[in-house]
Motif scaffolding. Structure first.
Motif, short mmCIF file in Angstrom:
data_model
loop_
_atom_site.label_atom_id
_atom_site.label_comp_id
_atom_site.label_asym_id
_atom_site.label_seq_id
_atom_site.Cartn_x
_atom_site.Cartn_y
_atom_site.Cartn_z
N GLN A 158 61.19 16.83 -82.78
CA GLN A 158 62.64 17.03 -82.66
C GLN A 158 63.33 15.74 -82.18
N GLN A 159 62.68 15.04 -81.27
CA GLN A 159 63.23 13.74 -80.80
C GLN A 159 63.30 12.74 -81.96
N ARG A 160 62.24 12.71 -82.79
CA ARG A 160 62.23 11.81 -83.93
C ARG A 160 63.35 12.15 -84.91
N LEU A 161 63.58 13.45 -85.18
CA LEU A 161 64.66 13.88 -86.07
C LEU A 161 66.04 13.52 -85.50
N LEU A 162 66.21 13.73 -84.18
CA LEU A 162 67.49 13.40 -83.53
C LEU A 162 67.74 11.89 -83.61
N ARG A 163 66.71 11.10 -83.36
CA ARG A 163 66.84 9.65 -83.45
C ARG A 163 67.20 9.23 -84.87
N GLY A 164 66.61 9.86 -85.87
CA GLY A 164 66.91 9.57 -87.28
C GLY A 164 68.36 9.92 -87.62
N LEU A 165 68.85 11.05 -87.13
CA LEU A 165 70.24 11.45 -87.39
C LEU A 165 71.21 10.44 -86.77
N ILE A 166 70.92 10.00 -85.55
CA ILE A 166 71.78 9.02 -84.88
C ILE A 166 71.75 7.70 -85.64
N GLU A 167 70.56 7.28 -86.09
CA GLU A 167 70.44 6.03 -86.86
C GLU A 167 71.25 6.12 -88.15
N ASP A 168 71.19 7.27 -88.84
CA ASP A 168 71.96 7.44 -90.08
C ASP A 168 73.46 7.33 -89.82
N GLU A 169 73.94 7.94 -88.76
CA GLU A 169 75.36 7.88 -88.42
C GLU A 169 75.77 6.44 -88.07
N LEU A 170 74.90 5.73 -87.35
CA LEU A 170 75.21 4.34 -87.02
C LEU A 170 75.25 3.47 -88.26
N ARG A 171 74.33 3.69 -89.22
CA ARG A 171 74.34 2.92 -90.46
C ARG A 171 75.64 3.17 -91.24
N THR A 172 76.08 4.42 -91.28
CA THR A 172 77.34 4.75 -91.96
C THR A 172 78.51 4.06 -91.28
N PHE A 173 78.49 4.05 -89.95
CA PHE A 173 79.56 3.39 -89.19
C PHE A 173 79.58 1.89 -89.47
N VAL A 174 78.40 1.26 -89.44
CA VAL A 174 78.30 -0.19 -89.67
C VAL A 174 78.69 -0.53 -91.11
N ALA A 175 78.34 0.32 -92.07
CA ALA A 175 78.74 0.08 -93.47
C ALA A 175 80.26 0.12 -93.59
N GLY A 176 80.89 1.04 -92.90
CA GLY A 176 82.36 1.09 -92.90
C GLY A 176 82.96 -0.14 -92.25
N MET A 177 82.34 -0.63 -91.20
CA MET A 177 82.81 -1.84 -90.53
C MET A 177 82.65 -3.06 -91.44
N ALA A 178 81.57 -3.10 -92.21
CA ALA A 178 81.33 -4.24 -93.11
C ALA A 178 82.42 -4.32 -94.17
N GLN A 179 82.95 -3.19 -94.58
CA GLN A 179 84.02 -3.19 -95.58
C GLN A 179 85.31 -3.79 -95.02
N THR A 180 85.46 -3.79 -93.71
CA THR A 180 86.65 -4.38 -93.10
C THR A 180 86.47 -5.87 -92.84
N GLY A 181 85.27 -6.40 -93.10
CA GLY A 181 85.02 -7.82 -92.89
C GLY A 181 84.43 -8.15 -91.55
N LEU A 182 84.15 -7.14 -90.74
CA LEU A 182 83.54 -7.38 -89.43
C LEU A 182 82.02 -7.46 -89.59
N PRO A 183 81.34 -8.13 -88.64
CA PRO A 183 79.90 -8.35 -88.80
C PRO A 183 79.10 -7.07 -88.60
N ASP A 184 77.90 -7.09 -89.14
CA ASP A 184 76.97 -5.99 -88.99
C ASP A 184 76.44 -5.95 -87.55
N ALA A 185 76.16 -4.79 -87.04
CA ALA A 185 75.69 -4.66 -85.66
C ALA A 185 74.31 -5.25 -85.46
N ASP A 186 73.53 -5.39 -86.53
CA ASP A 186 72.17 -5.92 -86.40
C ASP A 186 72.12 -7.44 -86.42
N GLU A 187 73.24 -8.12 -86.58
CA GLU A 187 73.24 -9.60 -86.63
C GLU A 187 72.84 -10.16 -85.30
#
Length: 187
Positions: A158-187
């Protein structure tokens, strides 16, 4: 002084001709400019200024130059305001000198706003945002999942699934930020 000089009558002065009216008294707080300075501040040529003076009998002249090194004096604020009427209203109509002066003013305004804290430097903001997003990602996928597991009694799966869900939401958030021209969080 000799008696001959004392008996001599003083030389007569010529009255001012109507073509050269007496200049009004200069107010003590008025900023004055000569022709060269006025042309530089207004971003116009000397010929343009001479033409304007010839066309406009009410141009704010404090003192007319009489040649032989006598310089003209203008009320700076009034003369610049009067010359502003002549300036083109669209950027496409600006002379190269006026375009240069406009860019110079914009640069000075930007520098003053940056110094006053009204503007942020984009590179510095990108670094701060990337660090903040990286810290948020670590907190959400690390300590938050561990705290949720402890309080809710989650299994390792369950912890692994929760961590995966949070990672997916963060990737979606960072992808939206990249469209605005701001840097990726992993830089």
């Amino acid at each position: 002084m000799s008696a001959a000089l004392a008996d001599e009558r003083p030389k007569r002065r010529r009255p001012l001709s109507p073509a050269t009216p007496a200049a009004p008294a200069v107010p003590s707080k008025a900023r004055t400019l000569n022709k060269r300075e006025l042309c530089w501040e207004a971003g116009i040529s000397r010929q343009h200024l001479d033409d304007r003076i010839a066309r406009d009998p009410r141009f704010p002249i404090l003192r007319r130059g009489g040649g032989n090194g006598d310089s003209w004096e203008f009320d700076a604020d009034a003369a610049l305001a009067r010359l502003a009427d002549d300036l083109p209203k669209q950027d496409g109509d600006l002379s190269p000198n006026q375009q240069f002066m406009a860019l110079r003013v914009l640069r000075m305004e930007r520098d003053m706003a940056t110094e006053a804290g009204g503007l942020l430097v984009a590179a510095e903001m990108r670094v701060a945002l990337a660090r903040g997003l990286t810290g948020l990602r670590r907190g959400l996928t690390g300590s938050l999942v561990a705290k949720a597991a402890e309080k809710l009694g989650l299994t390792r799966e369950q912890q692994r699934l929760l961590r995966g869900l949070i990672e997916d939401e963060l990737r979606t958030f960072v992808a939206g930020m990249a469209q605005t021209g701001l840097p990726d969080a992993d830089e």
